[in-house]
Design an enzyme around this catalytic site. Structure first.
Site, PDB file in Angstrom:
ATOM      1  CE  LYS A 157     -51.358  32.516  78.141  1.00 56.06           C
ATOM      2  NZ  LYS A 157     -52.448  33.519  77.702  1.00 56.06           N
TER       3      LYS A 157
ATOM      4  CG  ASP B  78     -52.118  47.746  88.879  1.00 56.75           C
ATOM      5  OD1 ASP B  78     -51.030  47.642  89.425  1.00 56.75           O
ATOM      6  OD2 ASP B  78     -52.075  47.712  87.496  1.00 56.75           O
TER       7      ASP B  78
ATOM      8  CB  SER C 171     -53.692  33.138  81.994  1.00 54.38           C
ATOM      9  OG  SER C 171     -54.522  33.534  80.839  1.00 54.38           O
TER      10      SER C 171
END
Length: 532
Positions: A315, A301, A290
């Site tokens: 999740k 990223d 999460s």
């Protein structure tokens, strides 16, 4: 019509009166809504026995949500309060989160550093009696059970616990306390110039806790940082934004969300981060989920630092709280969240098959994914590129680390597992600490000295092994015993540190054995501590 609740009448009148084209209300099947109302009216008015209308409505809600994704849930007023307390406040009690399963209280999680965790109560334990009074199989209300477990600080409650794999019930005496709800539970200098922080979850205070910890570490000379998100099940998305802001410059995208009825919303890094320079390594494992995955995904990223460990939980769904008039709540999945490169890392699921979804981690273990990178099957249709270096990353199944570190499944013997499962290790350590606390504190004023030189007394291990023998728990042979002893001494020593000092010192010790932690230190150019 007298059987309708006022709220139901208002809702139905809104649905029937609302212009069809307004804000998606044309999607409501008014005929289905009427069927639900008629069904409740018919059952309440005509059924052979008296029915609990409130429970009838709750069962209907749970039934509807059960057919959706695994993370859409309903909680009654008491459950709602318990779910939000660990992230927002504190209370006095025994320190567990629980659910009721077939009229039995099942521990879902013990609160970190709380009274129940200290005595050795584990997730999955079933509490059957409280102060000698049965609470399992007697259809006792959740509210009544809560009142029996909670109480003023320093009062005691005796619990009988049934544990899977243990032949007989276990007995604990828990001293109630104010439950500590800090979300950051360790911060120290791991090696000259390298700080270490462990986040347990993402709550309302996480951002400030992390900011303060980084500030202190920098004052102690840290310029690089290990951010440990292992076993972190997530929490508030806003906290993930605040945490990521410590590492990403202002305005950089942290996460965005989109759903069928929800327009794209973006969360970007805020100003004031303390780790915009220097190297960062993020530690993750199969329980990282999460909000913790949001932070790991944003750092990966933006090529801010390596992700080290094992593939995360996966999740990528956003739950919106829908408060109901009686204090209960629906947590309804309304959107997917996406990392800055555009990845949704939600792992596959089949609607209505929550049990299969919950078996995913066990299946990963069985398939060898946790021990071999070659056993990991990534979705080749969900390929993305990082935003700075253009490296390949994948969606559709958690965050794949940049550096994979396998789980060591050969370390713990079956004998050790049996000792742990039957609570012998926790029980004996607690008794030993209770008898020797003053002596240890007086003799060992420096935890680093304790970590380096202290040896668990033979009398402690001998007593534990003798108790195991009396309970019929024994090693297969002398070889298994000799292989078990180092792990047994290590665990006993870690529990002594945990109780005598704090969770910070506990991590300082146990991390010396962590392959993921040691790999991060090596990547950042730090000095590796001696293995223990």
């Amino acid at each position: 019509m007298k059987q309708f609740t006022l709220y139901s009448l208002l809702l139905l009148s809104l649905v029937l009166a609302r212009p069809a084209a307004a804000q998606g209300w044309d999607e409501f099947d008014t005929e289905s809504l009427r069927k639900l109302q008629i069904a409740q009216m018919a059952i309440t008015s005509l059924y052979v026995d008296t029915v609990n209308q409130k429970k009838l409505a709750e069962d209907a809600i749970r039934g509807m949500l059960k057919e959706l994704d695994p993370h859409s849930t309903y909680s009654n007023p008491e459950e709602t309060k318990k779910l939000t307390e660990p992230l927002e406040g504190n209370f006095e009690g025994i320190g567990i989160q629980f659910n009721m399963l077939s009229d039995t209280l099942v521990v879902i999680q013990t609160i970190t550093k709380g009274p129940s965790e200290k005595v050795g109560i584990l997730a999955g334990d079933r509490i059957t009696t409280v102060d000698g009074e049965p609470i399992a199989g007697v259809k006792m209300s959740r509210d009544t059970i809560m009142k029996k477990l909670r109480g003023p600080k320093d009062t005691k409650v005796k619990l009988e616990v049934v544990r899977r794999g243990a032949k007989k019930p276990l007995h604990f005496t828990v001293v109630r306390d104010k439950i500590p709800l800090n979300t950051l539970d360790a911060a120290y200098i791991a090696s000259p110039g390298i700080g270490y922080v462990h986040l347990d979850r993402f709550g309302a205070t996480t951002g400030q806790e992390l900011h303060d910890a980084i500030k202190k570490l920098k004052e102690q000379g840290a310029h690089d940082l290990i951010l440990d998100l292992q076993m972190n099940g997530g929490g508030y998305m806003g906290a993930a934004e605040t945490v990521a802001s410590e590492f990403l410059s202002q305005g950089k995208l942290v996460v965005y969300t989109e759903g069928r009825s929800q327009q794209r919303q973006t969360l970007c890094a805020e100003a004031g981060g303390l780790m915009l320079e220097g190297k960062v390594a993020v530690l993750v494992d199969e329980y990282t989920a999460s909000a913790a995955e949001i932070v790991a995904g944003a750092i990966q990223d933006h090529d801010r630092g390596p992700i080290i460990g094992r593939r995360t939980f996966g999740k990528g769904l956003v739950q919106r709280p829908v408060p109901l008039p009686d204090g209960s709540m629906i947590r309804l999945t309304t959107a997917h969240y996406f990392t800055p490169s555009g990845r949704c890392i939600q792992k596959p699921y089949v609607k209505g098959q929550k049990e299969q979804y919950e078996e995913d981690l066990e299946n990963r273990y069985k398939h060898g994914e946790l021990v071999s990178i070659d056993s990991i099957h990534l979705d080749s249709t969900k390929v993305y590129r990082t935003l700075v270096e253009g490296r390949t990353v994948y969606g559709g199944g958690g965050i794949m680390p940049d550096i994979f570190v396998p789980l060591d499944t050969t370390r713990l013997t079956k004998f050790y597992t049996a000792l742990r499962r039957n609570n012998l290790i926790n029980d004996h350590s607690l008794r030993f600490i209770d008898q020797h606390r003053k002596q240890i504190k007086a003799e060992w004023t420096d935890v680093n000295d304790f970590i380096s030189r202290y040896e668990v007394p033979a009398a402690l291990t001998d007593s534990l092994l003798a108790e195991a023998e009396r309970k019929g728990i024994r090693p297969a042979d002398e070889a298994e015993l000799q292989k078990t002893l180092p792990d047994l001494r290590f665990t006993l020593k870690s529990l002594i540190i945990y109780d005598i000092w704090d969770r910070n010192e506990y991590f300082l010790f146990v991390n010396r054995r962590s392959d993921i932690y040691r790999r991060a230190l090596k990547v950042l150019g730090g000095e590796l501590p001696p293995r223990v």
